[in-house]
Design a protein around this motif. Sequence first.
Motif: not given
Length: 177
Positions: A67-88
């Motif tokens: 993350v520190a080395e990146a200029d930008a971060v792109l998060v790509v995620s499904p939705e689980y049970a109307h929420g953010v997946p636990g691993v993310l």
Amino acid sequence: MRILTLPGSLRARSTNGALLRAAGALAAAEGAAVTTADIGGLPHFNPDLDGEGAAAPAPVAALRNSVAEADAVLVVSPEYAHGVPGVLKNALDWLVSSGEFVDRRVGVITASPSPTGGDYANAQLRETLRMMTGTVIDEACLKVGTVSARLDRDTGEITDPELTTQLKAALKALAAA
């Protein structure tokens, strides 16, 4: 430009993983250096593992460095049970107090088989990332509905030209911010 992608799914044949790879390929075609964070090996978040005088576990340190080395971060995620997946959410929890997200440009893409495109997870991610003092670029955020119908089931490649156009616009906004 260096873009770090953060996956929200670890499934090998995840439609969100295919979307993440497609976005990465589009960004790379425009000259960006794209890497994907490996979040599957992170330990469960526990501040005691990273507390006073303790060194962060190796997978956590690697994520923070990415993350520190990146200029930008792109998060790509499904939705689980109307929420953010636990691993993310676990990965983000490891980054909350370490400072790597401060002022980092961030885009959020959620995708779902439903027409809503994971709108609950999208809103939750954007709020969490803003709290982490990331700079969420609204134009770099997408909700992709009926994602399975917009990707080739076998190759994972995008079959919907409108989706390709939307991804390109989101990536351009992320780069321009």
